[in-house]
Design an enzyme around this catalytic site. Structure first.
Site, PDB file in Angstrom:
ATOM      1  CG  HIS A  46      37.167  50.294  31.471  1.00 24.02           C
ATOM      2  ND1 HIS A  46      37.139  51.601  31.897  1.00 24.02           N
ATOM      3  CD2 HIS A  46      37.508  49.571  32.568  1.00 24.02           C
ATOM      4  CE1 HIS A  46      37.450  51.666  33.176  1.00 24.02           C
ATOM      5  NE2 HIS A  46      37.681  50.443  33.608  1.00 24.02           N
ATOM      6  CG  ASP A  96      35.789  53.900  29.832  1.00 25.20           C
ATOM      7  OD1 ASP A  96      35.044  52.932  29.611  1.00 25.20           O
ATOM      8  OD2 ASP A  96      36.647  53.932  30.743  1.00 25.20           O
ATOM      9  N   GLY A 194      39.037  49.523  40.471  1.00 29.45           N
ATOM     10  CA  GLY A 194      37.802  49.160  41.160  1.00 29.45           C
ATOM     11  C   GLY A 194      36.864  50.342  41.344  1.00 29.45           C
ATOM     12  CB  SER A 196      37.025  52.564  36.447  1.00 31.99           C
ATOM     13  OG  SER A 196      37.398  51.249  36.676  1.00 31.99           O
TER      14      SER A 196
HETATM   15  C1  4AZ Z   1      41.415  51.386  37.092  1.00 31.59           C
HETATM   16  O1  4AZ Z   1      42.248  50.507  36.938  1.00 31.59           O
HETATM   17  C2  4AZ Z   1      41.872  52.783  37.307  1.00 31.59           C
HETATM   18  N1  4AZ Z   1      44.139  56.947  38.852  1.00 31.59           N
HETATM   19  C3  4AZ Z   1      40.932  53.792  37.528  1.00 31.59           C
HETATM   20  C4  4AZ Z   1      41.356  55.083  37.733  1.00 31.59           C
HETATM   21  C5  4AZ Z   1      42.717  55.390  37.697  1.00 31.59           C
HETATM   22  C6  4AZ Z   1      43.638  54.403  37.491  1.00 31.59           C
HETATM   23  C7  4AZ Z   1      43.220  53.088  37.292  1.00 31.59           C
HETATM   24  C8  4AZ Z   1      43.125  56.805  37.895  1.00 31.59           C
HETATM   25  O2  4AZ Z   1      40.208  51.141  37.073  1.00 31.59           O
END
Ligand code: 4AZ
Length: 252
Positions: A46, A96, A194, A196
């Site tokens: 993503h 993902d 941020g 992810s």
């Molecule tokens: C994000 O927006 C995101 N709490 C990544 C992880 C989580 C929530 C949002 C998990 O990249």
């Protein structure tokens, strides 16, 4: 990272970050990522939704600790290819996962050093079994820490898939996702915006850290009733193998 603390420089040498290149306004960070060998970095699919998969639009940073200060071993590298899992589902965010090949030849793209090294992938068919594993998430994403510019880390327990099924319903698919977080109100360790693409690594007592999850999604951050969801790396070993060992022109 919510509920974490400043890491020690060099403790997580596989931590990478993905940046969007910009001539006019300077580059800016998009996602976390993980170095898995000298030429390949694993991240979330993503991360490329907004700006596409043209490698020339991105940079990968390795050896970093403080995001805005120059660290001794910090380097910006250019991606050569970006391969998003072809089954990535933009609605449910299943699969993902994406791979970035760094520029270089003959398997030599980055030189390892005390602050830059690859994470181990899970062994084929491995299960944590009865041995308790401790897991850690790391990143420079949204943080409640007093020193958020330093790479943050937090211990997060893996949760039974039922916890995520209960919260997210059908969107949570146990075979390709992992559920992790804290169910108590007192300690709310979680990944956040941020982070992810970055690593969830786990370690059984006395053994090596293993890249077990890719930080993917969740409802909000640090809410004990909404655990974090991670791509289950063990499920993607054949795909990772296929892409990273491919000698043919990359079209996966
Ligand atoms: C994000 O927006 C995101 N709490 C990544 C992880 C989580 C929530 C949002 C998990 O990249």
């Amino acid at each position: 990272i919510i509920g974490g603390y400043k890491s020690i420089r060099g403790d997580w040498p596989w931590q990478a970050s993905l940046w969007l290149r910009s001539q006019s306004r300077g580059s800016h960070p998009l996602c976390g990522a993980t170095l898995i060998n000298a030429c390949w970095v694993l991240t979330a699919a993503h991360c490329f939704r907004k700006f596409g998969t043209d490698p020339s639009r991105y940079l990968v940073r390795l050896g970093d600790h403080h995001t805005t200060e120059q660290d001794d071993f910090e380097r910006m590298l250019s991606p050569e290819h970006i391969i998003v899992h072809r089954k990535f589902a933009p609605q449910s965010w299943e699969h993902d996962i994406a791979l970035i090949r760094l520029r270089g030849t003959e398997g030599k793209c980055v030189a390892f050093n005390p602050h830059t090294n690859a994470a181990c992938l899970p062994a084929q068919g491995s299960k944590w079994g009865k041995r308790p594993a401790s897991c850690v998430i790391t990143g420079w994403g949204v943080s409640d820490s007093e020193e958020p510019a330093f790479l943050q880390q937090a211990w997060v327990p893996l949760l039974p898939g039922g916890q995520c099924k209960k919260r997210y319903g059908e969107r949570y698919t146990s075979h390709s996702m992992l559920c992790a977080g804290t169910l108590s109100d007192r300690h709310r360790a979680d990944s956040c915006q941020g982070d992810s693409g970055g690593p969830l690594v786990c370690q059984a007592e006395g053994e090596r850290w293993v890249l077990t999850g890719v930080i993917s999604w969740g409802h909000g951050c640090g809410d004990p009733s909404s655990p974090g969801v991670y791509a289950r790396v063990s499920r993607y070993l054949p795909w990772i193998e296929q892409v990273t060992h491919s000698t043919a022109p990359l079209q996966v």
